[in-house]
Design a protein around this motif. Sequence first.
Motif, PDB file in Angstrom:
ATOM      1  N   PRO A  95      -7.220   5.115  15.033  1.00 27.49           N
ATOM      2  CA  PRO A  95      -7.150   6.188  14.033  1.00 27.49           C
ATOM      3  C   PRO A  95      -8.482   6.385  13.323  1.00 27.49           C
ATOM      4  O   PRO A  95      -9.244   5.444  13.119  1.00 27.49           O
ATOM      5  CB  PRO A  95      -6.082   5.671  13.054  1.00 27.49           C
ATOM      6  N   ASN A  96      -8.776   7.627  12.966  1.00 30.39           N
ATOM      7  CA  ASN A  96     -10.001   7.965  12.252  1.00 30.39           C
ATOM      8  C   ASN A  96      -9.616   8.808  11.029  1.00 30.39           C
ATOM      9  O   ASN A  96      -9.370  10.009  11.144  1.00 30.39           O
ATOM     10  CB  ASN A  96     -10.965   8.724  13.151  1.00 30.39           C
ATOM     11  N   ALA A  97      -9.569   8.169   9.869  1.00 31.17           N
ATOM     12  CA  ALA A  97      -9.120   8.862   8.658  1.00 31.17           C
ATOM     13  C   ALA A  97     -10.116   9.903   8.177  1.00 31.17           C
ATOM     14  O   ALA A  97      -9.743  10.849   7.485  1.00 31.17           O
ATOM     15  CB  ALA A  97      -8.851   7.840   7.549  1.00 31.17           C
ATOM     16  N   SER A  98     -11.401   9.748   8.547  1.00 28.16           N
ATOM     17  CA  SER A  98     -12.417  10.677   8.056  1.00 28.16           C
ATOM     18  C   SER A  98     -12.201  12.100   8.559  1.00 28.16           C
ATOM     19  O   SER A  98     -12.499  13.068   7.874  1.00 28.16           O
ATOM     20  CB  SER A  98     -13.813  10.190   8.438  1.00 28.16           C
ATOM     21  N   ASN A  99     -11.685  12.236   9.789  1.00 25.49           N
ATOM     22  CA  ASN A  99     -11.408  13.586  10.308  1.00 25.49           C
ATOM     23  C   ASN A  99      -9.951  13.750  10.722  1.00 25.49           C
ATOM     24  O   ASN A  99      -9.600  14.717  11.398  1.00 25.49           O
ATOM     25  CB  ASN A  99     -12.326  13.909  11.489  1.00 25.49           C
ATOM     26  N   ALA A 100      -9.098  12.799  10.337  1.00 23.79           N
ATOM     27  CA  ALA A 100      -7.642  12.867  10.558  1.00 23.79           C
ATOM     28  C   ALA A 100      -7.286  13.023  12.030  1.00 23.79           C
ATOM     29  O   ALA A 100      -6.434  13.830  12.403  1.00 23.79           O
ATOM     30  CB  ALA A 100      -7.036  13.992   9.737  1.00 23.79           C
ATOM     31  N   THR A 101      -7.966  12.251  12.901  1.00 24.63           N
ATOM     32  CA  THR A 101      -7.651  12.282  14.323  1.00 24.63           C
ATOM     33  C   THR A 101      -7.268  10.893  14.808  1.00 24.63           C
ATOM     34  O   THR A 101      -7.603   9.875  14.193  1.00 24.63           O
ATOM     35  CB  THR A 101      -8.848  12.796  15.149  1.00 24.63           C
ATOM     36  N   GLU A 134       5.508  10.876  10.833  1.00 26.68           N
ATOM     37  CA  GLU A 134       4.914  10.414   9.594  1.00 26.68           C
ATOM     38  C   GLU A 134       5.584   9.119   9.146  1.00 26.68           C
ATOM     39  O   GLU A 134       6.669   8.778   9.629  1.00 26.68           O
ATOM     40  CB  GLU A 134       5.034  11.489   8.512  1.00 26.68           C
ATOM     41  N   PRO A 135       4.946   8.359   8.227  1.00 28.13           N
ATOM     42  CA  PRO A 135       5.502   7.074   7.788  1.00 28.13           C
ATOM     43  C   PRO A 135       6.941   7.183   7.305  1.00 28.13           C
ATOM     44  O   PRO A 135       7.309   8.107   6.582  1.00 28.13           O
ATOM     45  CB  PRO A 135       4.565   6.665   6.647  1.00 28.13           C
ATOM     46  N   GLY A 136       7.744   6.233   7.760  1.00 29.61           N
ATOM     47  CA  GLY A 136       9.141   6.171   7.352  1.00 29.61           C
ATOM     48  C   GLY A 136      10.073   7.040   8.169  1.00 29.61           C
ATOM     49  O   GLY A 136      11.272   7.075   7.898  1.00 29.61           O
ATOM     50  N   LYS A 137       9.548   7.765   9.180  1.00 29.34           N
ATOM     51  CA  LYS A 137      10.380   8.667   9.977  1.00 29.34           C
ATOM     52  C   LYS A 137      10.267   8.337  11.459  1.00 29.34           C
ATOM     53  O   LYS A 137       9.187   8.017  11.950  1.00 29.34           O
ATOM     54  CB  LYS A 137       9.951  10.126   9.768  1.00 29.34           C
ATOM     55  N   THR A 138      11.371   8.413  12.187  1.00 25.79           N
ATOM     56  CA  THR A 138      11.362   8.252  13.645  1.00 25.79           C
ATOM     57  C   THR A 138      12.426   9.164  14.228  1.00 25.79           C
ATOM     58  O   THR A 138      13.326   9.644  13.528  1.00 25.79           O
ATOM     59  CB  THR A 138      11.670   6.797  14.067  1.00 25.79           C
ATOM     60  N   ARG A 147      -1.486  16.713  11.737  1.00 24.67           N
ATOM     61  CA  ARG A 147      -1.393  18.074  11.222  1.00 24.67           C
ATOM     62  C   ARG A 147      -0.785  18.163   9.824  1.00 24.67           C
ATOM     63  O   ARG A 147      -0.412  19.240   9.384  1.00 24.67           O
ATOM     64  CB  ARG A 147      -0.581  18.924  12.202  1.00 24.67           C
ATOM     65  N   LYS A 148      -0.685  17.047   9.146  1.00 27.41           N
ATOM     66  CA  LYS A 148      -0.224  17.037   7.763  1.00 27.41           C
ATOM     67  C   LYS A 148      -1.187  16.190   6.933  1.00 27.41           C
ATOM     68  O   LYS A 148      -2.045  15.491   7.479  1.00 27.41           O
ATOM     69  CB  LYS A 148       1.191  16.452   7.658  1.00 27.41           C
ATOM     70  N   GLN A 149      -1.030  16.269   5.633  1.00 31.79           N
ATOM     71  CA  GLN A 149      -1.869  15.457   4.755  1.00 31.79           C
ATOM     72  C   GLN A 149      -1.626  13.982   5.028  1.00 31.79           C
ATOM     73  O   GLN A 149      -0.487  13.543   5.176  1.00 31.79           O
ATOM     74  CB  GLN A 149      -1.562  15.768   3.285  1.00 31.79           C
ATOM     75  N   ILE A 190      -4.381   5.363   6.411  1.00 28.07           N
ATOM     76  CA  ILE A 190      -4.962   5.015   5.112  1.00 28.07           C
ATOM     77  C   ILE A 190      -4.584   3.581   4.798  1.00 28.07           C
ATOM     78  O   ILE A 190      -3.411   3.213   4.843  1.00 28.07           O
ATOM     79  CB  ILE A 190      -4.450   5.933   3.991  1.00 28.07           C
ATOM     80  N   THR A 191      -5.584   2.762   4.483  1.00 28.91           N
ATOM     81  CA  THR A 191      -5.338   1.366   4.111  1.00 28.91           C
ATOM     82  C   THR A 191      -5.946   1.100   2.752  1.00 28.91           C
ATOM     83  O   THR A 191      -6.914   1.727   2.344  1.00 28.91           O
ATOM     84  CB  THR A 191      -5.955   0.396   5.146  1.00 28.91           C
ATOM     85  N   ASP A 192      -5.387   0.128   2.032  1.00 26.74           N
ATOM     86  CA  ASP A 192      -5.918  -0.255   0.725  1.00 26.74           C
ATOM     87  C   ASP A 192      -7.205  -1.038   0.924  1.00 26.74           C
ATOM     88  O   ASP A 192      -7.254  -2.003   1.681  1.00 26.74           O
ATOM     89  CB  ASP A 192      -4.917  -1.120  -0.042  1.00 26.74           C
ATOM     90  N   THR A 193      -8.266  -0.630   0.223  1.00 24.40           N
ATOM     91  CA  THR A 193      -9.557  -1.322   0.329  1.00 24.40           C
ATOM     92  C   THR A 193      -9.698  -2.436  -0.679  1.00 24.40           C
ATOM     93  O   THR A 193     -10.535  -3.295  -0.550  1.00 24.40           O
ATOM     94  CB  THR A 193     -10.716  -0.333   0.133  1.00 24.40           C
ATOM     95  N   ALA A 194      -8.904  -2.419  -1.740  1.00 27.00           N
ATOM     96  CA  ALA A 194      -8.994  -3.458  -2.762  1.00 27.00           C
ATOM     97  C   ALA A 194      -7.614  -3.713  -3.332  1.00 27.00           C
ATOM     98  O   ALA A 194      -6.875  -2.784  -3.633  1.00 27.00           O
ATOM     99  CB  ALA A 194      -9.945  -3.043  -3.889  1.00 27.00           C
TER     100      ALA A 194
END
Length: 251
Positions: free
Chosen positions: A38-44, A65-69, A101-103, A127-131
């Motif tokens: 995954p590449n969060a900088s360009n959402a690909t 998306e998270p939490g859905k299948t 294709r979503k936020q 997206i991961t927590d950095t701190a």
Amino acid sequence: MRRNRVCLLSALTFLFGILFFLPADRAMANSDSVTISPNASNATVAVTITDAGLSGKEISVVCYEPGKTGAVNDLTANKNSIVYINQYTGSGTTSFSFPIRKQLIKGDYTLVITSEKGQIVKTFQMITDTAAPPAANTPTANPASPDPGKTEAIKKPKAPAGVKAKAKGKKKVQVTWKKVSGAKGYIIGTSMKKNGKYKTALTVKGGSKKKATLKKMKSGKVYYVKVKAYRLSGKKKIAGKWSKPVKVKVR
């Protein structure tokens, strides 16, 4: 004998039905054959499939998306939760990439890859927590607290008024002065000459102090005495001006 064959055929049919509707994470073998980048900088998301057994004429890709299948037998279920869906062709090692294709949100995205030869399900995060947040009951630094190693812009105190000096026993001189507002202490300087260089003879801690005794003075000599107040910036003393000199003769 014929009856036994019919029973065996029924059992095999039932077993095949169970295998066909197994959950997706058991329908295909080694999930390590699918690499997700995954590449969060360009959402690909880039995907590589190295298992030739999964590749086929058509490879369906669905990302939730998270939490859905979706259901195993209906990959387009919960359509509102699908962030990507498409088909690819390939054989052997297959690579492709797709956009989300979503936020982007925190949590595990679910990727379902299906071909006529099998299916595999993997999760990944965009997206991961950095701190990590501070632990409970852990005191945090106060940004308003002064740094002991820094000198802040602190106003210098006034010169002490009412300075007096008198001989107090042999080789001793008692010095008195009036308290200076905001002072944290006082410095007493002495010199053999009125307009000479004054050396620090004693440092008195405490802004409320109003007198001190100088010891080991030279007997029979004349001294000039000055006093100045100081404030603190961290550990550094910020001193004001000297008071007017006073004269005293040591016994």
